[in-house]
Design an enzyme around this catalytic site. Structure first.
Site, PDB file in Angstrom:
ATOM      1  N   SER A   1       0.813  -1.207   0.000  1.00 53.52           N
ATOM      2  CA  SER A   1       0.000   0.000   0.000  1.00 53.52           C
ATOM      3  C   SER A   1       0.852   1.264   0.000  1.00 53.52           C
ATOM      4  CB  SER A   1      -0.939  -0.055   1.220  1.00 53.52           C
ATOM      5  OG  SER A   1      -1.924   0.920   1.167  1.00 53.52           O
TER       6      SER A   1
ATOM      7  N   LYS B   1      -0.756  -3.842  -3.494  1.00 54.07           N
ATOM      8  CA  LYS B   1      -2.067  -3.253  -3.189  1.00 54.07           C
ATOM      9  C   LYS B   1      -2.131  -1.880  -3.844  1.00 54.07           C
ATOM     10  CE  LYS B   1      -5.254  -1.733   0.401  1.00 54.07           C
ATOM     11  NZ  LYS B   1      -5.335  -0.307   0.016  1.00 54.07           N
TER      12      LYS B   1
ATOM     13  N   GLN C   1      -8.711   3.781  -0.220  1.00 49.66           N
ATOM     14  CA  GLN C   1      -9.941   3.736   0.555  1.00 49.66           C
ATOM     15  C   GLN C   1     -10.217   5.094   1.197  1.00 49.66           C
ATOM     16  OE1 GLN C   1      -7.737   0.906   0.692  1.00 49.66           O
ATOM     17  NE2 GLN C   1      -9.201   0.153  -0.809  1.00 49.66           N
TER      18      GLN C   1
END
Length: 476
Positions: free
Chosen positions: A304, A329, A333
């Site tokens: 991420s 990833k 979000q």
């Protein structure tokens, strides 16, 4: 960092442990509760259907029904329909748990977990956490918690089951690699402080190399990196290592702050791609590149926001990445407060690298691949019984791999405790100052754990770090 577009400002988070929910549907449900609307659109027809189903259940089900549980169930159903492990609806308890993980400290085991293909996968244990000390590794698959199957749980039901009071124990059954047998790992819960940055200086032949380790991207991480960098530069370092191995991600705003001193505005450090295909470039403000070279350390636990950093350093400034391929990833979000203590975190966009690559489920390849010794993937050996000659199980296979990693002569690693294994145990016991029984009792287990931990923490055994130091030594 705040993402700006169309006049709207929203705080975005890059988090690993998530499940799923659709924003439009949720807000529709919210309107259903607050105001009755004429059924003139498809959305309103759908909401009316949900309302009718709820009324039927409340009035006709054989037992009395809790309205809040019905609502949570409806929202969780929407989550399942999205089939997205990174979006999640969190009730009040789960929301509180999530917020605690971003601030100060909390009690638990200290591991980031995601759900992939119906299985709970450890992304990475946090540095110095109970999970790391107990031997959990990236990509371990959690099958049971305290003897209970977990396949049917949500991610937050699982983490609620794992967390508990400081000092208490939780037993995890895990699958690791290609092993057909489950491993049992007992973790002692403890306070998990959110200390995300550490730094040091490596000096060799008068050459000073700075080292900054970032364990996660939380609030304040950017400021802590800046403080560490200022201290290192006062030491007159001539090279820098940024270590994001085992870093599962965190706040997108945090990674922007961390990147600011290291990358210039020559090109965007990432793009945010909305579902309509629009791409918003995000660019640093720095004008001049650091005078000294840098290296970034990565591995399979780098995910991420850690991948944003690695990609930006590589594709904007040409920084060398050393280690192994990252987690992969590539989604963003957004966290939304629902006003009653619950919240939802919804995947709202993709992020692309400076070269407009989407690394989701692919990861980022290192510039220079360096694989750690096998012993770095081993966990402390746990056993409630004495291990001895003639026994055959997975614990003995772990013992054999550990002894081999420590340099003892082993002729098999299939879990059968043979004469050669007994001899290796006796040699270890002699070196450790223990009674030479050839059997692995409590005192031998403790000494094995201490020896393994000392080996793994010795920087001279860290092949990736040593490769970074060698690389910088040749390029300073």
């Amino acid at each position: 960092m705040q993402l700006k577009g169309g006049g709207k400002v929203r705080k975005a988070l890059m988090m690993i442990i998530c499940v799923a929910l659709g924003a439009g549907l949720f807000f529709g449900v919210d309107r259903m509760w607050l105001k009755r609307v004429p059924e003139t659109t498809d959305e309103q027809v759908t909401l009316s259907k949900i309302e009718k189903a709820q009324k039927i259940i409340q009035e006709s089900y054989v037992d009395k029904v809790d309205a809040d549980k019905l609502m949570d169930g409806a929202l969780k159903g929407m989550v399942a329909a999205l089939n997205d492990p990174y979006s999640v609806y969190m009730d009040k308890d789960a929301s509180k748990q999530f917020n605690e993980s971003l601030h100060s400290s909390f009690s638990g085991i200290g591991a980031e977990i995601t759900k992939q293909d119906g299985q709970f996968v450890v992304v990475s244990p946090l540095k110095e956490s109970p999970a790391e000390k107990a031997g959990l590794k990236p990509n371990d698959v959690i099958k049971k918690v305290d003897g209970d199957e977990v396949a049917s749980l949500t991610i937050y039901e699982l983490t609620s089951k794992i967390r508990g009071p400081k000092g208490s124990r939780v037993q995890l059954n895990i699958e690791r690699g290609q092993s057909e047998k489950e491993l049992t790992v007992t973790v002692v819960r403890d306070d998990i402080p959110i200390e995300t940055v550490s730094h040091s200086v490596f000096e060799q032949d008068g050459v000073k190399t700075g080292y900054i380790e970032i364990t996660t991207f939380a609030e304040g991480t950017g400021q802590d990196v800046q403080k560490a960098l200022e201290k290192l530069e006062k030491e007159e370092i001539t090279g820098l290592i940024l270590d994001v191995r085992g870093n599962p991600g965190g706040l997108l705003s945090s990674v922007e702050e961390v990147l600011d001193p290291f990358i210039t505005d020559r090109k965007p450090f990432m793009y945010v791609e909305e579902r309509n295909g629009n791409r918003e470039p995000l660019t640093a403000k720095t004008k001049e590149k650091k005078e000294y070279p840098a290296v970034v350390l990565i591995d399979g636990g780098s995910a991420s926001a850690a991948e944003i950093l690695a990609a930006a350093m590589r594709e904007v400034e040409g920084t060398t990445l050393i280690g192994t391929k990252t987690f992969g990833k590539g989604t963003v979000q957004q966290s939304l407060d629902l006003g009653d203590g619950s919240q939802m975190k919804l995947t709202v966009s993709k992020w692309l690298t400076p070269d407009k690559r989407w690394i989701h489920k692919k990861g980022i390849e290192p510039t220079i691949e360096v694989v750690q010794p096998d012993i770095f993937s081993l966990s402390p050996l746990q056993s409630a019984v004495i291990l001895k000659k003639g026994m055959n199980d997975e614990r003995i296979a772990s013992l054999q791999r550990l002894l081999e990693g420590l340099g003892y002569d082993i002729d098999r690693k299939d879990g059968y405790f043979n004469t050669k294994t007994e001899e290796a145990v006796m040699k270890f016991q002699k070196t450790a100052g223990l009674k030479e029984t050839g059997e692995v009792n409590t005192s031998t287990l403790k000494k094995l754990e201490e020896t393994l931990t000392a080996y793994q923490e010795n920087v001279n055994h860290d092949h990736q770090l040593q490769s970074a130091l060698d690389f910088l030594g040749k390029n300073q």
